[in-house]
Scaffold this motif. Structure first.
Motif, PDB file in Angstrom:
ATOM      1  N   VAL A  81      77.263 114.826  80.637  1.00  0.00           N
ATOM      2  CA  VAL A  81      77.563 113.690  81.514  1.00  0.00           C
ATOM      3  C   VAL A  81      77.360 112.427  80.699  1.00  0.00           C
ATOM      4  O   VAL A  81      76.242 112.140  80.256  1.00  0.00           O
ATOM      5  N   PHE A  82      78.439 111.677  80.466  1.00  0.00           N
ATOM      6  CA  PHE A  82      78.376 110.480  79.627  1.00  0.00           C
ATOM      7  C   PHE A  82      78.474 109.236  80.508  1.00  0.00           C
ATOM      8  O   PHE A  82      79.465 109.049  81.231  1.00  0.00           O
ATOM      9  N   ILE A  83      77.464 108.372  80.436  1.00  0.00           N
ATOM     10  CA  ILE A  83      77.429 107.139  81.240  1.00  0.00           C
ATOM     11  C   ILE A  83      77.682 105.955  80.317  1.00  0.00           C
ATOM     12  O   ILE A  83      76.906 105.690  79.405  1.00  0.00           O
ATOM     13  N   HIS A  84      78.771 105.251  80.549  1.00  0.00           N
ATOM     14  CA  HIS A  84      79.187 104.169  79.651  1.00  0.00           C
ATOM     15  C   HIS A  84      78.267 102.954  79.738  1.00  0.00           C
ATOM     16  O   HIS A  84      77.543 102.759  80.718  1.00  0.00           O
ATOM     17  N   GLY A  85      78.331 102.125  78.700  1.00  0.00           N
ATOM     18  CA  GLY A  85      77.566 100.890  78.657  1.00  0.00           C
ATOM     19  C   GLY A  85      78.393  99.699  79.093  1.00  0.00           C
ATOM     20  O   GLY A  85      79.502  99.830  79.607  1.00  0.00           O
ATOM     21  N   ALA A 111      82.479 121.350  74.791  1.00  0.00           N
ATOM     22  CA  ALA A 111      81.806 121.174  76.070  1.00  0.00           C
ATOM     23  C   ALA A 111      82.718 120.458  77.056  1.00  0.00           C
ATOM     24  O   ALA A 111      83.671 119.755  76.665  1.00  0.00           O
ATOM     25  N   VAL A 112      82.428 120.640  78.329  1.00  0.00           N
ATOM     26  CA  VAL A 112      83.067 119.841  79.363  1.00  0.00           C
ATOM     27  C   VAL A 112      82.311 118.517  79.442  1.00  0.00           C
ATOM     28  O   VAL A 112      81.077 118.499  79.486  1.00  0.00           O
ATOM     29  N   VAL A 113      83.035 117.416  79.430  1.00  0.00           N
ATOM     30  CA  VAL A 113      82.414 116.092  79.485  1.00  0.00           C
ATOM     31  C   VAL A 113      82.849 115.406  80.774  1.00  0.00           C
ATOM     32  O   VAL A 113      84.036 115.424  81.126  1.00  0.00           O
ATOM     33  N   ILE A 114      81.902 114.824  81.450  1.00  0.00           N
ATOM     34  CA  ILE A 114      82.169 114.107  82.699  1.00  0.00           C
ATOM     35  C   ILE A 114      81.706 112.667  82.529  1.00  0.00           C
ATOM     36  O   ILE A 114      80.538 112.418  82.218  1.00  0.00           O
ATOM     37  N   ALA A 115      82.628 111.721  82.710  1.00  0.00           N
ATOM     38  CA  ALA A 115      82.323 110.298  82.514  1.00  0.00           C
ATOM     39  C   ALA A 115      82.557 109.549  83.824  1.00  0.00           C
ATOM     40  O   ALA A 115      83.703 109.246  84.184  1.00  0.00           O
ATOM     41  N   PRO A 116      81.493 109.248  84.571  1.00  0.00           N
ATOM     42  CA  PRO A 116      81.656 108.555  85.850  1.00  0.00           C
ATOM     43  C   PRO A 116      81.659 107.034  85.695  1.00  0.00           C
ATOM     44  O   PRO A 116      81.005 106.481  84.818  1.00  0.00           O
ATOM     45  N   ASP A 117      82.413 106.377  86.544  1.00  0.00           N
ATOM     46  CA  ASP A 117      82.295 104.930  86.680  1.00  0.00           C
ATOM     47  C   ASP A 117      81.151 104.626  87.631  1.00  0.00           C
ATOM     48  O   ASP A 117      80.646 105.513  88.331  1.00  0.00           O
TER      49      ASP A 117
END
Length: 236
Positions: A81-85, A111-117
């Motif tokens: 799970v990637f949370i942007h800056g 890997a499966v990557v999930i990037a939420p706003d």
């Protein structure tokens, strides 16, 4: 007669706050770095995870995932799970800095990557961003449980390992990841069967009264990919 509203805060013209409280956000931002493509080695798509606040996330999945190693036994894909800056005020899953990093994570880590706003300040004051990250994690839990009406085929194909989840945050995303760790606590079963195995904070942003050296450090354009190249070895 009162004066016309004037700019009181200006962030590179991308975000402007006027004296009457109006917030202007540019929708035509020119980025100095191109979007990276991995020659179709990673597929991605968007999905809504919070209807109340109209929030979306982007799912990345290796197109030719190495699910069958030489021993012939299937290997499920872990989840990142990637949370942007963006200082809590800027950024999106669609920005090249976030999108390129997620492509490389999915490809290099298989890997499966999930990037939420998440909702941005100043329109949405903290802890809105932290609440939205928690909402994204609950959405992931709903996928693991296979709840009716929210099941996503990419996450419920039997190829994804919900027991192997890593939360990674960059800059203000690192701050959000930290708060997720505090909120969930060690060994929490709140998200079961999702199990978060660890948290990684990339150049985490924590505010304070005194300005630090890091606040005049590398520009936002150098974050993400520059850090990945220095500290991670990945397969292109």
């Amino acid at each position: 007669m009162g004066s016309f509203p004037h700019i009181v805060e200006d962030c590179l013209g991308v975000l402007q706050v006027l004296s009457d409280g109006t917030v202007f956000r540019s929708k035509t931002i020119q980025f100095n770095l191109p979007v990276i493509h991995h020659q179709n080695s990673v597929d991605f798509k968007d999905a809504m995870f919070d209807k109340t606040h109209n929030l979306h996330l982007r799912i990345y999945k290796p197109a030719s995932a190495s699910n069958f190693p030489p021993n012939g036994r299937p290997h499920k894909l872990p989840i990142v799970v990637f949370i942007h800056g963006g200082g809590f005020c800027l950024g999106s899953r669609t920005w090249p800095t976030c999108h390129n990093s997620c492509l490389r994570f999915a490809s290099g880590l298989n890997a499966v990557v999930i990037a939420p706003d998440y909702r941005l300040a100043p329109e949405h004051r903290l802890p809105a961003a932290m609440d939205d990250a928690a909402s994204a994690m609950r959405w992931l839990q709903s996928q693991a449980l296979g709840e009716n009406g929210v099941s996503d085929a990419w996450l419920n194909s039997g190829e994804v390992d919900f027991d192997q989840v890593l939360v990674l945050g960059d800059s203000s995303g690192g701050n959000i990841a930290h708060h997720l760790a505090v909120r969930l606590g060690a060994g929490s079963t709140e998200l079961a069967p999702v199990r978060v195995r660890g948290y990684v904070l990339l150049a985490p942003f924590f505010g304070g009264v005194v300005r630090t050296r890091s606040e005049s450090g590398p520009s936002e354009a150098l974050l993400n990919l520059d850090i990945l190249d220095r500290y991670f070895v990945m397969v292109p």
